[in-house]
Design a protein around this motif. Structure first.
Motif, mmCIF file in Angstrom:
data_model
loop_
_atom_site.group_PDB
_atom_site.id
_atom_site.type_symbol
_atom_site.label_atom_id
_atom_site.label_comp_id
_atom_site.label_asym_id
_atom_site.label_seq_id
_atom_site.Cartn_x
_atom_site.Cartn_y
_atom_site.Cartn_z
ATOM 1 N N PRO A 120 -6.281 -6.910 -1.816
ATOM 2 C CA PRO A 120 -5.059 -7.681 -2.111
ATOM 3 C C PRO A 120 -4.797 -8.750 -1.056
ATOM 4 O O PRO A 120 -5.294 -8.659 0.068
ATOM 5 N N LYS A 121 -4.016 -9.744 -1.429
ATOM 6 C CA LYS A 121 -3.620 -10.779 -0.480
ATOM 7 C C LYS A 121 -2.765 -10.131 0.597
ATOM 8 O O LYS A 121 -1.846 -9.366 0.306
ATOM 9 N N ARG A 122 -3.042 -10.463 1.849
ATOM 10 C CA ARG A 122 -2.373 -9.779 2.955
ATOM 11 C C ARG A 122 -0.853 -9.942 2.900
ATOM 12 O O ARG A 122 -0.107 -8.983 3.108
ATOM 13 N N ALA A 123 -0.386 -11.145 2.624
ATOM 14 C CA ALA A 123 1.071 -11.373 2.600
ATOM 15 C C ALA A 123 1.727 -10.495 1.539
ATOM 16 O O ALA A 123 2.820 -9.964 1.749
ATOM 17 N N TYR A 124 1.048 -10.323 0.409
ATOM 18 C CA TYR A 124 1.640 -9.515 -0.653
ATOM 19 C C TYR A 124 1.586 -8.029 -0.304
ATOM 20 O O TYR A 124 2.529 -7.282 -0.565
ATOM 21 N N PHE A 125 0.488 -7.610 0.312
ATOM 22 C CA PHE A 125 0.401 -6.212 0.749
ATOM 23 C C PHE A 125 1.537 -5.898 1.730
ATOM 24 O O PHE A 125 2.182 -4.852 1.644
ATOM 25 N N GLU A 126 1.796 -6.825 2.650
ATOM 26 C CA GLU A 126 2.878 -6.623 3.631
ATOM 27 C C GLU A 126 4.235 -6.556 2.938
ATOM 28 O O GLU A 126 5.135 -5.850 3.376
ATOM 29 N N GLU A 127 4.348 -7.309 1.830
ATOM 30 C CA GLU A 127 5.609 -7.306 1.078
ATOM 31 C C GLU A 127 5.826 -5.956 0.366
ATOM 32 O O GLU A 127 6.925 -5.417 0.374
ATOM 33 N N HIS A 440 -3.516 -0.475 -15.243
ATOM 34 C CA HIS A 440 -3.287 -0.325 -13.802
ATOM 35 C C HIS A 440 -1.976 0.406 -13.495
ATOM 36 O O HIS A 440 -1.085 -0.164 -12.879
ATOM 37 N N PRO A 441 -1.837 1.657 -13.937
ATOM 38 C CA PRO A 441 -0.619 2.391 -13.571
ATOM 39 C C PRO A 441 -0.563 2.575 -12.056
ATOM 40 O O PRO A 441 -1.571 2.900 -11.439
ATOM 41 N N LEU A 442 0.590 2.340 -11.468
ATOM 42 C CA LEU A 442 0.753 2.499 -10.016
ATOM 43 C C LEU A 442 2.139 3.066 -9.737
ATOM 44 O O LEU A 442 3.098 2.747 -10.444
ATOM 45 N N GLY A 443 2.244 3.860 -8.702
ATOM 46 C CA GLY A 443 3.546 4.382 -8.284
ATOM 47 C C GLY A 443 3.891 5.692 -8.968
ATOM 48 O O GLY A 443 3.049 6.338 -9.590
ATOM 49 N N GLY A 444 5.147 6.087 -8.821
ATOM 50 C CA GLY A 444 5.603 7.373 -9.346
ATOM 51 C C GLY A 444 5.766 8.399 -8.244
ATOM 52 O O GLY A 444 6.364 9.460 -8.445
ATOM 53 N N VAL A 471 1.309 3.729 -4.383
ATOM 54 C CA VAL A 471 1.442 2.261 -4.365
ATOM 55 C C VAL A 471 2.647 1.870 -5.234
ATOM 56 O O VAL A 471 2.697 2.238 -6.404
ATOM 57 N N PRO A 472 3.597 1.102 -4.674
ATOM 58 C CA PRO A 472 4.863 0.894 -5.378
ATOM 59 C C PRO A 472 4.821 -0.019 -6.607
ATOM 60 O O PRO A 472 5.521 -1.024 -6.672
ATOM 61 N N GLY A 473 4.004 0.345 -7.596
ATOM 62 C CA GLY A 473 4.081 -0.286 -8.914
ATOM 63 C C GLY A 473 3.336 -1.583 -9.088
ATOM 64 O O GLY A 473 3.220 -2.091 -10.206
ATOM 65 N N SER A 474 2.829 -2.148 -7.992
ATOM 66 C CA SER A 474 2.222 -3.478 -8.051
ATOM 67 C C SER A 474 1.376 -3.687 -6.809
ATOM 68 O O SER A 474 1.754 -3.259 -5.716
ATOM 69 N N THR A 475 0.230 -4.344 -6.965
ATOM 70 C CA THR A 475 -0.533 -4.755 -5.767
ATOM 71 C C THR A 475 -1.129 -6.149 -5.937
ATOM 72 O O THR A 475 -1.861 -6.629 -5.079
ATOM 73 N N GLY A 476 -0.817 -6.819 -7.047
ATOM 74 C CA GLY A 476 -1.163 -8.233 -7.210
ATOM 75 C C GLY A 476 -2.596 -8.516 -7.610
ATOM 76 O O GLY A 476 -2.920 -9.649 -7.957
ATOM 77 N N VAL A 477 -3.435 -7.517 -7.529
ATOM 78 C CA VAL A 477 -4.844 -7.637 -7.933
ATOM 79 C C VAL A 477 -5.243 -6.309 -8.576
ATOM 80 O O VAL A 477 -4.451 -5.358 -8.586
ATOM 81 N N ASN A 478 -6.471 -6.210 -9.050
ATOM 82 C CA ASN A 478 -6.965 -4.932 -9.572
ATOM 83 C C ASN A 478 -6.860 -3.892 -8.452
ATOM 84 O O ASN A 478 -7.203 -4.182 -7.313
ATOM 85 N N PRO A 479 -6.403 -2.685 -8.763
ATOM 86 C CA PRO A 479 -5.870 -1.826 -7.684
ATOM 87 C C PRO A 479 -6.794 -0.868 -6.947
ATOM 88 O O PRO A 479 -6.388 -0.311 -5.935
ATOM 89 N N THR A 482 -7.195 -1.135 -3.095
ATOM 90 C CA THR A 482 -5.948 -0.801 -2.390
ATOM 91 C C THR A 482 -5.781 0.713 -2.304
ATOM 92 O O THR A 482 -5.466 1.262 -1.237
ATOM 93 N N ILE A 483 -5.986 1.390 -3.439
ATOM 94 C CA ILE A 483 -5.825 2.857 -3.479
ATOM 95 C C ILE A 483 -6.799 3.528 -2.515
ATOM 96 O O ILE A 483 -6.434 4.431 -1.754
ATOM 97 N N THR A 484 -8.044 3.060 -2.523
ATOM 98 C CA THR A 484 -9.091 3.655 -1.675
ATOM 99 C C THR A 484 -8.785 3.443 -0.193
ATOM 100 O O THR A 484 -8.879 4.374 0.617
ATOM 101 N N ALA A 485 -8.398 2.222 0.167
ATOM 102 C CA ALA A 485 -8.148 1.915 1.580
ATOM 103 C C ALA A 485 -6.924 2.673 2.105
ATOM 104 O O ALA A 485 -6.928 3.177 3.237
#
Ligand code: FAD
Length: 500
Positions: A120-127, A440-444, A471-479, A482-485
């Motif tokens: 994911p884009k770093r700025a968005y991950f930080e958000e 891409h279900p995320l969060g819960g 992951v809070p519902g969104s990561t801006g790219v295929n997930p 993000t999940i693995t890291a």
């Protein structure tokens, strides 16, 4: 077996579960994975483990008598086919106003996904996850995840010349003509293998319409990477076709884990209870919240926080197709593995990252298909329904509208420049937007809200969440990267502090 005791039990074998299994076994801890789907290793009567997109059979779907294709129509006609009811690899799990596609089997979503491996884009991950140290993520855990997943990039000169990616070049050209940037997307499918498929020296998979019902060759799914490495330690055991139905504190410490074993026809074979010192929830962003919400409501894990079950999102998913001009062919032959995206994420009026998706029908259809990832603020909540004994999801149909609005801004512009139109015959009759399903279900079970900062469940020491539900519902790219890291980061901390 019934009555066994294990030091670490992992529920589910997707990305979160596979990372947990590898790092726990490497740390010397005997680990047992319980997975509701099959171990996909034995070939069927056609000599193949998985079936293809064009010839689906029982292996394609998790207990359905008819396929439920994401792109389910063509020319407004239902394109689904009758199949045998069987423990197939792709589940289309229905809730009141959306359906969620998930992988079923040892390897979870890695068995059925498109393999797109995007950091994911770093700025968005930080958000989205401000409490997580981004320096550590981008310096250590994203590189670690990409290496262990076997992420690779397409040979760009082959991409420019091969017939298999004409659909992606056509999608790129129309996006660029309208002023949008495009980017190559890395993948866990072995692009070197794909070139050999093209050359006719290896059996075809991506070039033989295989993907969402499994790839017989070429893809580095988790059973070939993380799970294979965990098995090589000699400390991993896996029970496929076992579904966890209950987790509760055990009398002598640790937890009892109840499960049901089925056969591939869905008949119950056995019910078992084991005890575990530690339990890792890795059943995915539907499976994990479903289980935890039920356990809390039934008073079996009474101390769970109220945030369990909340904060579920669809990563802003929406699909759409455009009709190309007759002279602008996308190709009868298309690789099933996407390799390019339209990157309009920096547009503050509606960030969009859209994968240029193949539509590999084996015949020219003049279709450009896209899976758009958008920044949709809506979030659903899982709640236990005492009337049905099932867990409901509060997601509403209208909640997808912000995703449609954002995607429309991009694709209206592309259509206007190319003088083309949307297709309205592929997601239903007169239906332009594929807005009633999720890849891409995320969060819960969001990190720092339902859990502490590393996935520990408060009030129940020894219980952890380690999958996409953090992951809070969104990561801006295929997930899945993000999940693995994130799982790599959390398990390192947990092993160091809780298991030393
Ligand atoms: P999962 O991978 O879903 O793993 C959960 C596992 O737990 C499953 O194997 C499930 O069977 C098992 N389970 C659930 N409940 C229980 C229970 N009660 N007992 C025992 N076992 C249980 N992402 C990308 O990044 N790139 C892509 O190109 C991409 N394409 C996709 C295409 C499709 C068709 C789909 C469906 C998904 C795609 N995704 C993609 C999404 C990605 O696969 C998921 O985000 C990812 O798999 C989620 O990982 P996870 O560890 O949270 O859960």
């Amino acid at each position: 077996a019934d009555g066994d005791h294990v030091p670490a039990l992992v529920i589910g074998s997707g990305y979160g579960g596979a990372v947990a299994a590898l790092r726990l076994t490497q740390a010397g801890i005997a680990t047992h994975i319980v997975e509701m789907g099959q171990s996909w290793t034995a070939p069927g009567s056609d000599g193949k483990v998985f079936s293809s997109l064009l010839k689906p059979d029982g292996r394609s779907y998790w207990f359905r008598t008819r396929t439920d294709q994401p792109v389910g129509y063509f020319l407004g006609v239902d394109a689904n086919k009758n199949i045998d009811r069987y423990a197939g690899v792709l589940d289309s799990e229905a809730f009141a106003h959306t359906r969620v596609y998930q992988g079923r089997g040892v390897g979870g979503g890695s068995l059925v996904n498109g393999g797109m491996a995007v950091t994911p884009k770093r700025a968005y991950f930080e958000e989205i996850l401000p409490s997580v140290n981004a320096d550590e993520m981008y310096g250590t855990y994203f590189p670690r995840a990409n290496a262990a997943l076997g992420v690779n990039s397409i040979d760009t000169s082959w991409f420019e010349s091969t017939k298999w990616y004409k659909f992606a070049r056509v999608g790129r050209d129309s996006a660029q003509a309208a002023g949008f940037g495009t980017t190559f997307v890395p993948n866990v499918y072995d692009f070197g293998y794909m070139k050999q498929e093209d050359a006719g020296t290896k059996p075809k998979s991506a070039l033989a319409q295989e993907v969402i019902y499994g790839n017989n060759y070429g893809k580095r799914s988790l059973d070939k990477t993380y799970l294979a490495a965990a098995a090589a330690t000699g400390r991993l055991t896996i029970s496929p076709l076992h579904t966890v139905t209950g987790v509760a504190p055990a009398a002598g410490g640790g937890y009892t884990v109840e499960m049901t074993q089925i056969d591939t026809a869905g008949n119950t074979v056995a019910r078992k209870t084991v005890t575990a010192d530690r339990v890792f929830f890795a059943a995915g962003s539907v499976g994990t919240p479903k289980l935890l919400v039920a356990m809390k409501a039934q008073g079996r894990l009474p101390n769970l926080p109220d945030a369990v079950g909340a904060g579920w999102g669809n990563n802003g998913n929406v699909m759409v197709a455009r009709a190309n001009h007759v002279w602008d062919t996308t190709g009868a032959d298309q690789s099933t593995i996407p390799a390019m995206g339209i990157d309009n994420w920096s547009d503050p009026n509606g960030p969009v990252f859209a994968e240029i998706a193949p539509f590999p029908a084996g015949t020219e259809l003049w279709v450009s298909l896209y899976l758009a990832i958008t920044k949709n603020p809506n979030r659903g909540t899982f709640t236990f329904n005492s009337g049905t004994g099932k867990v409901d999801l509060s997601w509403q149909s209208s909640w997808t509208q912000p995703s449609i609005d954002a995607a429309k801004r991009v694709f209206d512009k592309i259509n206007s420049k190319a003088v083309t139109v949307y297709r309205s015959d592929m997601f239903g009759v007169n239906k332009v937007w594929g807005d009633d399903f999720v890849y891409h279900p995320l969060g819960g079970c969001v990190l720092g809200k339902a859990t502490d900062g590393y996935g520990r469940l408060p009030g129940h020491p020894g219980l952890y969440v380690i999958d996409g539900s953090l992951v809070p519902g969104s990561t801006g790219v295929n997930p899945f990267v993000t999940i693995t890291a994130l799982a790599e980061r959390n398990i390192e901390k947990i092993i160091k502090t809780d298991l030393a």
